[in-house]
Design an enzyme around this catalytic site. Structure first.
Site, short mmCIF file in Angstrom:
data_model
loop_
_atom_site.label_atom_id
_atom_site.label_comp_id
_atom_site.label_asym_id
_atom_site.label_seq_id
_atom_site.Cartn_x
_atom_site.Cartn_y
_atom_site.Cartn_z
N ARG A 97 39.65 -22.32 -26.60
CA ARG A 97 40.58 -23.13 -25.82
C ARG A 97 39.95 -24.38 -25.24
O ARG A 97 40.54 -25.47 -25.31
CB ARG A 97 41.16 -22.28 -24.69
CG ARG A 97 42.05 -21.21 -25.23
CD ARG A 97 42.58 -20.31 -24.15
NE ARG A 97 43.53 -19.38 -24.74
CZ ARG A 97 44.12 -18.41 -24.07
NH1 ARG A 97 43.85 -18.21 -22.81
NH2 ARG A 97 44.97 -17.62 -24.67
N SER B 179 52.15 -19.85 -27.16
CA SER B 179 51.03 -18.94 -27.39
C SER B 179 50.00 -19.49 -28.36
O SER B 179 50.31 -20.10 -29.37
CB SER B 179 51.55 -17.62 -27.95
OG SER B 179 50.46 -16.86 -28.41
#
Lengths: 249, 637
Positions: free
Chosen positions: B330, B284
């Site tokens: 990201r 995660s």
């Protein structure tokens, strides 16, 4: 490493199954158990033998699809681990490995290692929910919930619905699965309202679906990949008794 | 053709309310005359199926898994965003909207994203009412954590299993409707064709994965909530069964595919170790709250991490992006990891990994707190790698994870085919060129619980229910097509396995259309893919028969569709002569290696129309207009 596999092969629900023997060569410690089976299957396909069918999807231990009894233990030798998270470093060169499907009257075999677990869905359908429709929910922080109770609810809610508890139980009981849902929802103010009706209808559904009763072997807890505790069963029994008294008025 | 997103008029904050006021309704007594098909039972599908059934529609829900509860939303770990502003740290609906638009590198629709931010708070209320056990503070109030691309704490979570808990909430709501007889649930059933009658979506053709029976289902509307196509890369964080088949069939039937090249490579995954690798496991993003990312300063430094002193380490995210540091979005984090590995500073046996180091946090907060926050993730890491991340840093590397691209939909989530709606990851609507962490769960549930129940009524109110039955000629043809394809796959009996082809396709896509792309590479991919496809249809070996449970056949069908679809992704990547979000074209970068967006020429949604197998699809554009945000250079420095 090189291994010998004995795998349950069964073409369809109607046919008789049997254990077949296969060699698994060039297996490395970094492989997951399912990747080892992938390698074996690739070889089988090249030899024009039908590959071994097995349920799997996320391969990260959360979807609950994988379901194999390995050397007599549901999900294999590593505690708190699904088959897909089991890695070959747990095995040694020359090992013989026995692989079978979940065994339970409520889980008929569909093919090879794949069983029909839809009975578990029917248990949830019988009442494993809060009867709230979309819209009209109150502000989330309007109801306080002590952290300890939230943690307790979460511990029970971790169940992934794989059915290992049923497979491991000598009575094929689904008590751990059902009690996890009962306890999860009964620990929350939102779920408490329907506690009595939920526990009654889920317990009745359990009998209807062909699951057995609990006789405190605790095999379920031992194989549960998420460490769901048998104390949930005690909680369910308590909730059930409360519900019966309530029904008696 | 210029596409119309049907964005309602009026000021941004009022659009959705005004639209809801203006949309038509279906009379409560009439709702049960309408039938709706929902394909997929992840967050978007399950929440839609449950909510529509609660309203009184007749719903048929389909999933390929053995249980609706196993859809891949279950694997989402970190959390779900909402603009509740419980921590009092300055969050507002507008800020969530702005972060999401900026995070998407200004390639998503303002109106959709604003609506998403507005709805976010209702989702949390709904989930709590269902019994989702979100993390709590000692006060009994809900807890929040931070996530990439935001400077406020707005992420709600249930340990590292938020997706699981949200999906179980939706699955339980769906189960309740199954029990009440309002939903018919078809598990182990895969959609193979979309059926159109006079250009309108009227149903689907499915294969029963247990018996092999191919059959038709008709309905008044079809909803696809079939997820993303990251398995195009073979190795991804998606579940093994995730596929593009349903969306690709719709594409072949005329639905436009929007921004297919916008794919997300997640920065924190466990690196691959061998050729037999079947999938990659995500760690995660929340780990980046307490983990520091680094590589050795020197090339080919093979010392074990604890022997490398601090001044010989490069905490490259903190160095390059001081204000966001390890919480850089990201796309940026992934590319930075690739950059240092390409420069020979990667770690681990393959040199294709970077460290994610918790030692500083463990020293500061103690191991207990880190265990409480991420215990299950550390356990998972240890199961897979055999290493203890409390003692030594994790090794991570980027992996395909999510696809922002998807079927084109208008503001009502309807595709250009009337009656075909697309929800969740399967549509393109909200994340632009890059999705922020904890926003996928938000979008899936927003679409299913709070958007489709309104917008589908507006469509249904304008049609007559039950016009087409599954005995209609169009269905017969679709059933035949699906059967023919199955027979063809089984009749090849070639020498290469399905997995061989999937692996080769994945390599092409990863090398030429992965984290960094260029014109030469994309053209190369467009040469290689048709050859591989031709070889597939000549030499693939698909064992077993059609009328039985046959996992090889299932996989063959999915890989065959990836082989067709891959070119569309490359065409899109090749045409978009700019770098934005997850789409990084090496020709378009600044001197410092940052993405160079070209707003003047590419501020549009690229929606591709199918033109035949192997033929180049035709480009349609939906211009993106920004009235409420400035298309700034996206900086996380």
């Amino acid at each position: 490493m090189n291994l010998t596999l004995y795998v349950w092969r069964q073409k369809n629900p109607g046919e008789k199954g049997r254990m077949n023997c296969y060699d698994a060569g060039n297996i490395t410690a970094d492989m997951s158990f399912l990747e080892m089976l992938d390698v074996v299957n690739e070889e089988l396909v090249k030899k024009r033998i039908e590959p071994i069918a097995f349920d799997h999807d996320c391969r990260e231990g959360i979807c609950g699809a994988c379901s194999q009894v390995i050397n007599g233990i549901a999900h294999g030798p590593e505690a708190a681990t699904t088959v897909c998270q089991l890695h070959m470093r747990r095995f040694t060169d020359g090992d013989a490995i026995y692989i079978e499907p979940w065994r339970s009257r409520a889980f008929p075999v569909i093919k090879d290692l794949i069983v029909d677990r839809s009975a578990l869905d029917r248990l949830i359908q019988a009442g494993g929910y809060v009867s709230v429709s979309t819209g009209g929910a109150p502000e989330a922080n309007a109801t306080l919930l002590p952290k300890e109770e939230a943690e307790e609810a979460m511990d029970a809610a971790e169940c992934i619905g794989c059915g290992a508890c049923v497979a491991a139980c000598p009575n094929s009981s689904a008590m751990l699965f059902v009690s996890a849902k009962i306890a999860h929802l009964a620990s929350l103010p939102q779920g408490r309202v329907e506690s009595a009706s939920r526990v009654r209808s889920m317990v009745e559904a359990m009998d209807r679906q062909g699951f057995g009763s609990c006789s405190n072997h605790y095999e379920c807890q031992a194989v549960c990949p998420k460490g769901v505790d048998v104390k949930n069963i005690a909680r369910m029994n308590r909730e059930y008794m409360k519900a019966l008294f309530k029904a008696m008025g | 053709m210029i596409l119309d997103g049907k964005i309602p008029a009026g000021p941004l904050p009022e659009k959705w309310d005004r639209h809801r006021r203006e949309m038509k309704l279906v009379n409560p007594a009439n709702k049960q005359k309408f039938s709706i098909i929902v394909v997929g039972t992840g967050l978007a599908g399950a929440s839609a199926a449950a909510s529509l059934a609660e309203l009184g529609y007749r719903v048929d829900a389909f999933c390929y898994q053995d249980s609706a509860r196993r859809a891949h939303s279950i694997a989402a770990q970190g959390g779900i965003n909402a603009a509740k502003n419980y921590p009092n740290d300055g969050d507002t609906v507008h800020r969530l909207f702005h972060d999401t638009i900026k995070g998407g590198d200004f390639r998503s629709r303002e109106a959709n994203v604003y609506r998403l931010a507005q709805i976010s708070n209702q989702i949390i209320d709904q989930c709590v009412a269902q019994g989702v056990p979100f993390a709590r503070e000692y006060s009994g109030l809900l807890a929040n954590r931070s996530f990439g691309g935001a400077q406020v704490s707005r992420t709600f979570f249930a340990r590292g299993q938020t997706g699981q808990q949200l999906l179980l909430g939706a699955y339980q709501a769906l189960s309740r409707q199954v029990h009440l007889g309002n939903v018919k649930l078809f598990q182990r059933t895969e959609m193979l064709e979309l059926a159109l009658v006079d250009g309108i979506a009227r149903g689907i053709v499915v294969r029963d994965l247990v018996t092999g029976e191919i059959r038709a289902h008709s309905a008044d509307a079809v909803i696809l909530a079939t997820g993303g196509y990251s398995n195009l890369f073979n190795l991804s964080t998606n579940a093994m069964g995730c596929n593009v088949t349903a969306a690709f069939r719709a594409f072949q039937k005329g639905a436009y595919f929007a921004n297919p090249c916008f794919t997300q490579i997640h920065p924190t995954c466990i690196p691959a170790t061998g050729e037999w690798q079947s999938k990659l496991t995500l760690m995660s993003e929340s780990l980046r709250n307490d983990g520091r990312v680094w590589v050795p300063l020197k090339r080919d430094d093979r010392r074990s991490p604890e022997l490398i002193p601090d001044n010989e380490r490069d905490y490259y995210l903190e160095r390059k992006y001081p204000s966001f540091g390890n919480l850089a979005p990201r796309d940026i984090s992934s590319r930075a990891a690739k950059e240092v590995c390409d420069a020979g500073r990667g770690v681990g046996a393959s040199g294709q990994a970077v460290y994610l180091d918790f030692s500083a946090s463990i020293e500061r907060f103690g191991e207990g707190l880190i265990r409480e926050r991420y215990g299950n993730l550390f356990e998972m890491y240890e199961k897979i790698t055999g290493e203890n991340a409390y003692r030594a840093p994790m090794r991570i590397y980027p992996a395909p994870h999510y696809t922002m691209g998807g079927l084109w939909v208008d503001y009502n989530l309807m595709s250009n085919i009337p009656g075909l709606f697309v929800l969740g990851e399967a549509n393109f609507s909200d994340h632009g060129a890059n999705r922020l962490g904890a926003s996928a769960l938000m979008q899936g549930l927003a679409d299913g619980y709070f958007i489709i129940p309104y917008t589908i009524a507006d469509y249904l109110a304008g049609i007559t229910p039950g016009l087409v039955e599954s005995s209609h000629e169009a269905f017969r043809k679709a059933v035949e097509d699906a059967g023919e394809r199955t027979r063809k796959l089984l009749s090849i009996r070639g020498k290469k396995t399905i997995h061989d082809f999937h692996r080769e396709l994945g390599e092409i896509m990863w090398n030429y259309c992965g984290m960094a792309r260029n014109e030469k590479g994309l053209k190369k991919a467009l040469e290689l893919i048709p050859d591989l496809r031709e070889e597939f249809w000549r030499d693939v070996s698909v064992p077993g028969g059609a009328e039985e449970l046959n996992q090889s056949l299932e996989k063959a069908g999915r890989v065959a569709d990836f082989l067709e679809f891959a070119e569309t992704v490359c065409h899109d990547a090749l045409h978009r002569n700019e770098s934005c979000g997850g789409h990084f074209r090496e020709e378009f970068q600044t001197g410092e290696g940052e993405a160079c967006r070209d707003d003047e020429n590419f501020s549009y949604v690229a929606a591709w129309e199918f033109r035949g197998n192997g033929a180049k699809p035709e480009l349609h554009k939906e211009p993106l207009l920004y009235d409420n945000v400035r298309q700034s250079v996206r900086s996380y420095k």
